[in-house]
Scaffold this motif. Structure first.
Motif, mmCIF file in Angstrom:
data_model
loop_
_atom_site.group_PDB
_atom_site.id
_atom_site.type_symbol
_atom_site.label_atom_id
_atom_site.label_comp_id
_atom_site.label_asym_id
_atom_site.label_seq_id
_atom_site.Cartn_x
_atom_site.Cartn_y
_atom_site.Cartn_z
ATOM 1 N N UNK A 25 -115.015 31.473 18.931
ATOM 2 C CA UNK A 25 -113.540 32.171 19.140
ATOM 3 C C UNK A 25 -112.421 31.145 19.600
ATOM 4 N N UNK A 26 -111.411 31.669 19.033
ATOM 5 C CA UNK A 26 -110.334 30.900 19.444
ATOM 6 C C UNK A 26 -109.890 30.864 20.759
ATOM 7 N N UNK A 27 -109.055 29.833 21.318
ATOM 8 C CA UNK A 27 -108.670 29.919 22.769
ATOM 9 C C UNK A 27 -107.109 30.199 22.979
ATOM 10 N N UNK A 28 -106.998 31.152 23.840
ATOM 11 C CA UNK A 28 -105.714 31.618 24.382
ATOM 12 C C UNK A 28 -105.504 31.157 25.854
ATOM 13 N N UNK A 29 -104.442 30.638 25.966
ATOM 14 C CA UNK A 29 -104.044 30.037 27.300
ATOM 15 C C UNK A 29 -103.114 31.254 27.964
ATOM 16 N N UNK A 30 -103.657 31.641 29.234
ATOM 17 C CA UNK A 30 -102.651 32.740 29.731
ATOM 18 C C UNK A 30 -102.350 32.081 31.195
ATOM 19 N N UNK A 71 -102.911 34.392 36.666
ATOM 20 C CA UNK A 71 -101.789 34.973 35.563
ATOM 21 C C UNK A 71 -101.645 36.315 35.477
ATOM 22 N N UNK A 72 -100.394 36.548 35.095
ATOM 23 C CA UNK A 72 -99.790 38.026 35.233
ATOM 24 C C UNK A 72 -99.574 38.473 33.771
ATOM 25 N N UNK A 73 -100.102 39.731 33.383
ATOM 26 C CA UNK A 73 -100.044 40.433 32.144
ATOM 27 C C UNK A 73 -99.050 41.652 32.411
ATOM 28 N N UNK A 74 -98.279 41.756 31.398
ATOM 29 C CA UNK A 74 -97.359 43.035 31.476
ATOM 30 C C UNK A 74 -97.895 43.931 30.530
ATOM 31 N N UNK A 77 -91.400 39.093 29.267
ATOM 32 C CA UNK A 77 -91.758 37.608 28.984
ATOM 33 C C UNK A 77 -90.555 36.756 29.599
ATOM 34 N N UNK A 78 -89.356 37.258 29.507
ATOM 35 C CA UNK A 78 -88.361 36.373 30.083
ATOM 36 C C UNK A 78 -88.412 36.564 31.667
ATOM 37 N N UNK A 79 -88.981 37.208 32.003
ATOM 38 C CA UNK A 79 -89.261 37.439 33.492
ATOM 39 C C UNK A 79 -90.540 36.826 34.012
ATOM 40 N N UNK A 80 -91.341 36.120 33.104
ATOM 41 C CA UNK A 80 -92.569 35.286 33.786
ATOM 42 C C UNK A 80 -93.820 36.015 33.203
ATOM 43 N N UNK A 81 -93.839 36.892 32.404
ATOM 44 C CA UNK A 81 -95.011 37.277 32.109
ATOM 45 C C UNK A 81 -96.055 36.306 31.466
ATOM 46 N N UNK A 82 -97.322 36.057 31.671
ATOM 47 C CA UNK A 82 -98.119 35.070 30.954
ATOM 48 C C UNK A 82 -98.748 35.818 29.760
ATOM 49 N N UNK A 83 -98.916 36.936 29.515
ATOM 50 C CA UNK A 83 -99.507 37.489 28.158
ATOM 51 C C UNK A 83 -98.845 38.996 28.472
ATOM 52 N N UNK A 84 -98.729 39.389 27.177
ATOM 53 C CA UNK A 84 -98.188 40.860 27.228
ATOM 54 C C UNK A 84 -99.253 41.764 26.506
ATOM 55 N N UNK A 85 -99.369 43.131 26.832
ATOM 56 C CA UNK A 85 -100.303 44.026 26.238
ATOM 57 C C UNK A 85 -99.367 44.831 25.494
ATOM 58 N N UNK A 86 -99.587 45.133 24.167
ATOM 59 C CA UNK A 86 -98.747 46.138 23.607
ATOM 60 C C UNK A 86 -99.648 46.832 22.490
ATOM 61 N N UNK A 87 -99.506 47.760 21.897
ATOM 62 C CA UNK A 87 -99.966 48.610 20.858
ATOM 63 C C UNK A 87 -98.770 48.635 19.788
ATOM 64 N N UNK A 88 -99.067 47.561 18.718
ATOM 65 C CA UNK A 88 -97.508 47.696 17.830
ATOM 66 C C UNK A 88 -97.625 49.037 17.222
ATOM 67 N N UNK A 112 -94.846 30.707 23.440
ATOM 68 C CA UNK A 112 -96.097 30.595 23.308
ATOM 69 C C UNK A 112 -96.964 31.433 24.395
ATOM 70 N N UNK A 113 -96.635 32.768 24.366
ATOM 71 C CA UNK A 113 -97.257 33.904 25.320
ATOM 72 C C UNK A 113 -98.100 34.353 24.510
ATOM 73 N N UNK A 114 -99.307 34.622 24.868
ATOM 74 C CA UNK A 114 -100.294 35.306 23.892
ATOM 75 C C UNK A 114 -99.911 37.083 23.948
ATOM 76 N N UNK A 115 -100.455 37.458 22.831
ATOM 77 C CA UNK A 115 -100.211 39.125 23.035
ATOM 78 C C UNK A 115 -101.671 39.728 22.891
ATOM 79 N N UNK A 116 -101.878 40.605 23.684
ATOM 80 C CA UNK A 116 -103.195 41.307 23.662
ATOM 81 C C UNK A 116 -102.756 42.634 22.878
ATOM 82 N N UNK A 117 -103.185 42.805 21.841
ATOM 83 C CA UNK A 117 -103.357 43.712 20.879
ATOM 84 C C UNK A 117 -104.260 45.011 21.480
ATOM 85 N N UNK A 118 -103.897 46.108 21.914
ATOM 86 C CA UNK A 118 -104.782 46.907 22.373
ATOM 87 C C UNK A 118 -104.785 48.277 21.506
ATOM 88 N N UNK A 119 -106.023 48.549 21.406
ATOM 89 C CA UNK A 119 -106.283 49.953 20.592
ATOM 90 C C UNK A 119 -107.463 51.014 21.252
#
Length: 351
Positions: A6-11, A76-79, A92-103, A123-130
């Motif tokens: 798998x690819x590597x994501x830095x959080x 690490x903190x995920x929003x 992200x502007x306030x320090x989130x290391x990763x964000x979780x969104x559903x596009x 360079x903040x990872x985006x978690x795509x959640x379904x």
């Protein structure tokens, strides 16, 4: 076994994917706007073994609170964002290391692009959640209901939206409360993508039922080398999620450290309060960072033999018990002293 292709994501200060170990994640249940209580809970979760923490960000105040929360914690903190793309940007502007969104619920392509642009610049990872519960109507119609194939198609479609916007620092999460569907969906997904995966059985239930469903589902998925972060989603104290996740990983050989407690079922030979003793030992053992196995056996007939694979153990007799090391009886003590005797041994284990 970990799927290493798998690819590597830095959080934040942790990395997932590739050869990195499976990490444990949980989510706060405090109001994120309440910085004090949120930080307190995160620190307790971190102490228990949580590697990554996620906070809900339903308001601007919550997004701004992330900055101070982040300053006071070490993991690490995920929003967690739904509906409002501006909250994702603020997080992200306030320090989130990763964000979780559903596009799918963020809105127009322009709004998604705005989120992607900020993530890319930092360079903040985006978690795509379904989740199966939010599967699109057209996919439900296409597959004749909510199915594993539909969940996977939905996730890959949302990933493509972000990829087409020029960003691939992604983590995928597909969840269902249906354990068999969740297992099948992950087996299908890994054939189609090499992004790191966050795995969990969503809405699994109370501490009792949720633990069983999560152990079955996560066990089946992780045993195939699938999954880079996990969450045991329980209706209860988040600390229970960490305890369960650690045990699942340890049971599968994916994590070392911490005492493993094994205990026998009760039977007619039992002459001590085995149930209480086993629970007391399990609670006590959680306070030690020792990579050993402790056995709690109900009788002296089979105790030494059954406990021989454990590093140390106790076995009950008639109002008394035996202390056992590697299958050898070390001493006999009154029943009331069994717990303290075992505690002394653990306290001095590294002496």
């Amino acid at each position: 076994m970990i799927r290493e292709n798998t690819k590597v994501a830095v959080i934040g200060n942790r990395a997932i994917g590739g050869k990195n170990p499976v990490l444990i994640q949980s989510m706060t249940n405090t109001k994120t706007e309440d910085v004090g209580n949120t930080v307190e809970q995160i620190k307790r979760l971190e102490e228990a073994g949580c590697d990554i923490i996620r906070c809900a960000v339903p308001t601007e105040q919550a997004a701004y609170a992330l900055k101070e929360i982040k300053r006071q914690i070490s993991i690490p903190l995920v929003a967690d964002i739904h509906f409002d793309y501006r909250l994702a940007i603020l997080a992200m502007e306030n320090g989130a290391d990763k964000i979780r969104i559903n596009p799918g619920n963020i809105g127009s392509a322009e709004k998604i692009q705005a989120v992607v642009d900020v993530a890319k610049s930092r360079n903040i990872p985006i978690r795509v959640g379904v989740n199966s519960g939010s599967l699109e109507k057209n996919l439900i119609e296409k597959y004749g209901g909510v199915t594993a194939k539909g969940i996977v198609e939905s996730a890959l479609g949302k990933v493509k939206i972000i990829e087409d916007m020029g960003y691939d620092n992604l983590v995928i999460s597909i969840k269902s409360s249906d354990v068999r569907m969740c297992i099948e969906a992950h087996e299908l997904l890994v054939k189609e993508t090499d992004y790191p995966l966050h795995v969990g059985i969503t809405e699994s239930g109370t501490v009792y039922s949720g633990n069983i469903k999560s152990a079955v589902g996560l066990g089946a998925i992780l045993s195939q080398g699938i999954g880079n972060t996990i969450r045991v989603s329980l209706t209860g104290d988040p600390l229970e999620e960490i305890k369960s996740a650690k045990l699942i990983l340890k049971t599968l050989g994916l994590r070392k450290g911490g005492i493993e407690v094994v205990s026998c079922p009760t039977c007619g030979r039992t002459r001590i309060d085995l149930i209480q003793l086993a629970n007391q030992v399990e609670s006590m053992a959680a306070n030690y960072d020792l990579d050993i196995k402790v056995a709690v056996m109900g009788c002296a007939v089979n105790g030494p033999g059954e406990a021989k694979e454990a590093d140390i153990g106790v076995a009950g007799g008639v109002n008394e018990g035996l202390l056992i090391k590697k299958g050898e009886i070390i001493k006999k003590v009154p029943e009331g002293e069994l717990l303290d005797t075992l505690k002394w041994e653990l306290d001095h284990w590294k002496d």
